[in-house]
Write a protein that holds these residues in place. Structure first.
Motif, PDB file in Angstrom:
ATOM      1  N   ASP A  29     -12.078   1.668   7.275  1.00 28.31           N
ATOM      2  CA  ASP A  29     -10.846   1.961   6.914  1.00 28.31           C
ATOM      3  C   ASP A  29      -9.786   0.926   7.464  1.00 28.31           C
ATOM      4  OD1 ASP A  29      -9.451   3.775   5.484  1.00 28.31           O
ATOM      5  OD2 ASP A  29      -8.881   5.068   7.159  1.00 28.31           O
ATOM      6  N   HIS A  57      -0.759  -6.545   1.125  1.00 26.20           N
ATOM      7  CA  HIS A  57      -1.761  -6.444   0.158  1.00 26.20           C
ATOM      8  C   HIS A  57      -3.178  -6.377   0.846  1.00 26.20           C
ATOM      9  CE1 HIS A  57      -4.030  -8.367  -3.457  1.00 26.20           C
ATOM     10  NE2 HIS A  57      -4.599  -9.136  -2.729  1.00 26.20           N
ATOM     11  N   CYS A  58      -3.825  -5.387   0.473  1.00 28.55           N
ATOM     12  CA  CYS A  58      -4.924  -4.878   1.252  1.00 28.55           C
ATOM     13  C   CYS A  58      -5.943  -4.159   0.329  1.00 28.55           C
ATOM     14  CB  CYS A  58      -4.679  -3.886   2.357  1.00 28.55           C
ATOM     15  SG  CYS A  58      -3.775  -2.429   1.929  1.00 28.55           S
ATOM     16  N   ILE A  59      -7.264  -4.006   0.777  1.00 26.60           N
ATOM     17  CA  ILE A  59      -8.268  -3.254  -0.099  1.00 26.60           C
ATOM     18  C   ILE A  59      -7.877  -2.156  -0.471  1.00 26.60           C
ATOM     19  CG2 ILE A  59     -10.755  -2.476   0.044  1.00 26.60           C
ATOM     20  CD1 ILE A  59     -11.077  -4.997   2.202  1.00 26.60           C
ATOM     21  N   ALA A  60      -7.089  -1.217   0.555  1.00 28.56           N
ATOM     22  CA  ALA A  60      -6.885   0.200   0.405  1.00 28.56           C
ATOM     23  C   ALA A  60      -5.727   0.288  -0.832  1.00 28.56           C
ATOM     24  CB  ALA A  60      -6.637   0.704   1.435  1.00 28.56           C
ATOM     25  N   GLN A  61      -5.065  -0.805  -1.155  1.00 29.07           N
ATOM     26  CA  GLN A  61      -3.871  -0.430  -2.054  1.00 29.07           C
ATOM     27  C   GLN A  61      -4.139   0.381  -3.326  1.00 29.07           C
ATOM     28  OE1 GLN A  61      -3.267  -4.699  -2.282  1.00 29.07           O
ATOM     29  NE2 GLN A  61      -1.411  -4.193  -3.627  1.00 29.07           N
ATOM     30  N   GLU A  62      -5.494   0.357  -3.920  1.00 27.81           N
ATOM     31  CA  GLU A  62      -5.584   1.073  -5.006  1.00 27.81           C
ATOM     32  C   GLU A  62      -6.201   2.459  -4.935  1.00 27.81           C
ATOM     33  OE1 GLU A  62      -4.517   0.109  -8.173  1.00 27.81           O
ATOM     34  OE2 GLU A  62      -3.795  -1.534  -7.228  1.00 27.81           O
ATOM     35  N   GLU A  63      -6.497   2.766  -3.451  1.00 28.26           N
ATOM     36  CA  GLU A  63      -7.178   4.010  -3.092  1.00 28.26           C
ATOM     37  C   GLU A  63      -6.484   5.212  -3.627  1.00 28.26           C
ATOM     38  OE1 GLU A  63      -7.929   4.216   1.152  1.00 28.26           O
ATOM     39  OE2 GLU A  63      -7.576   6.447   0.952  1.00 28.26           O
ATOM     40  N   GLY A  64      -7.422   6.123  -4.288  1.00 32.37           N
ATOM     41  CA  GLY A  64      -7.132   7.376  -4.992  1.00 32.37           C
ATOM     42  C   GLY A  64      -7.233   8.570  -4.304  1.00 32.37           C
ATOM     43  N   ALA A  88      -9.894  -2.024   5.341  1.00 25.70           N
ATOM     44  CA  ALA A  88      -9.389  -1.839   4.000  1.00 25.70           C
ATOM     45  C   ALA A  88      -7.850  -1.799   4.202  1.00 25.70           C
ATOM     46  CB  ALA A  88      -9.819  -0.587   3.430  1.00 25.70           C
ATOM     47  N   ARG A  89      -7.308  -1.586   5.382  1.00 25.29           N
ATOM     48  CA  ARG A  89      -5.676  -1.318   5.527  1.00 25.29           C
ATOM     49  C   ARG A  89      -5.457  -2.592   6.025  1.00 25.29           C
ATOM     50  NH1 ARG A  89      -4.018   4.434   6.844  1.00 25.29           N
ATOM     51  NH2 ARG A  89      -2.808   3.366   8.798  1.00 25.29           N
ATOM     52  N   GLU A  90      -5.912  -3.678   6.505  1.00 25.89           N
ATOM     53  CA  GLU A  90      -5.584  -4.713   6.861  1.00 25.89           C
ATOM     54  C   GLU A  90      -4.582  -5.730   5.960  1.00 25.89           C
ATOM     55  OE1 GLU A  90      -7.921  -6.314  10.164  1.00 25.89           O
ATOM     56  OE2 GLU A  90      -7.061  -8.235   9.897  1.00 25.89           O
TER      57      GLU A  90
END
Lengths: 115, 232
Positions: free
Chosen positions: A35, A54-61, A38-40
């Protein structure tokens, strides 16, 4: 099942219940390795919503089960957070043991009937 | 207090890739169930239920690894040592499914991704390490503890790279892969050390109290016949 194995299982289950029900209240609430990675790169507001970057978690649902009464390791409606975690943790251990042991017992090898 | 999601959430990896990994996970678990039946006798079946419950409990115990970053045990190596690779993979999967369906932890769409990384890759890596290390290390509580520690560290890092592969194939964002891989590996070495300490303590305790219940002490004995031994 032998009685000695029964005692071992009871002891093990008790340890698991204590860990999930009591010790878990002292666990770290920081995001875990995945996590945090993903938030970095993103910035967050007080509610944990992404405000930019801009991070991995951006599109998290949303989670499909977020309405579950046990969602996020608490019992919905229980205000006391210690009690909530205690109940959710012990319920989780008992359910996991029940489901696991039940499935494994049904799938077990039956030597005597095969011989 | 903000609740933290553990495991891969929905929407981080796209639908098609998530679906492919779900199919892969179901197929691999079907193989595990077939193989597990050889190992599951009246003693191992309830023990496996306990291992699943124990992993559920310990996964709730996030420990701090860096400022603002925590981690928790995944459990693959622990399961391999106590109940063997096939039953072990099913134990970890059971935990992940209960967490997903009841505790809203780890996306439902992402369940195949999470099972692949933690239950399949993590357990497979743990199994290879444990089987290899027990050829050279003594088969007692101490040897088992050292084995559990080393295998846990490697297994957790391998599982973290499973995510990197899935992200490379279907990530919904386009961060640099070497950065994702390096960051995940770095933090998971630390998490692996924590997991290793927990797994080592647990298996050493069981090995002292009930060595007959430790799968690794019963089955990983003769290196050349690891496969045949069970069916013979």
């Amino acid at each position: 099942m032998s009685r000695k194995l029964g005692w071992f299982l009871a002891g093990g289950l008790l340890v698991a219940l204590l860990l999930a029900g009591v010790v878990s209240n002292f666990a770290s609430s920081s995001p875990d390795g995945l996590d945090a990675t993903a938030r970095e790169g993103c910035t967050f507001n007080a509610e944990g919503e992404i405000t930019g970057g801009h991070c991995i978690a951006q599109e998290e649902g949303e989670h499909q089960m977020s309405d579950s009464p046990l969602a996020d390791y608490g019992i919905r409606g229980v205000g006391n957070s210690f009690l909530s975690t205690f109940l959710a943790g012990t319920a989780g251990v008992l359910i996991t043991f029940g489901v696991g042991a039940g499935l494994f017992w049904m799938a077990r090898r039956r030597d005597k009937s095969e011989a | 207090m903000e609740t933290t999601a553990m495991h891969i959430a929905n929407g981080i990896v796209d639908g098609p890739v998530s679906a492919v990994f779900a199919v892969l996970a179901v197929a691999a678990l079907a193989v595990c169930v077939r193989k597990a039946r050889n190992d599951l006798d009246e003693r191992l079946a309830p023990m496996a239920g306990l291992v699943a419950a124990f992993i559920f409990a310990v996964q709730m115990l996030n420990f701090q690894v860096l400022p603002g970053v925590s981690g928790h045990l995944l459990g693959g190596t622990l399961a391999v040592i106590l109940v063997g690779p096939w039953v072990g993979a099913i134990c970890v999967s059971t935990v992940l499914i209960v967490q997903c369906l009841l505790f809203a932890d780890g996306g439902l769409t992402a369940i195949g991704l999470n099972i692949t990384n933690m239950a399949l890759l993590g357990t497979a890596a743990g199994y290879l390490l444990v089987a290899g290390l027990l050829r050279v290390l003594p088969r007692n509580a101490k040897g088992l503890a050292v084995t559990a520690f080393i295998a846990s560290v490697v297994s957790v890092v391998v599982a973290s790279q499973g995510f990197v592969l899935e992200y490379a194939l279907g990530g919904t964002t386009d961060l640099s892969l070497p950065w994702v891989s390096g960051t995940m590996a770095g933090v998971h070495v630390l998490i692996g050390i924590g997991e290793g300490l927990i797994a080592a303590t647990t298996v050493a305790t069981v090995a002292r109290v009930r060595p007959d219940l430790v799968y690794a002490l019963r089955h990983f004995r003769k290196p050349a016949v690891v496969e045949q031994e069970v069916t013979a």
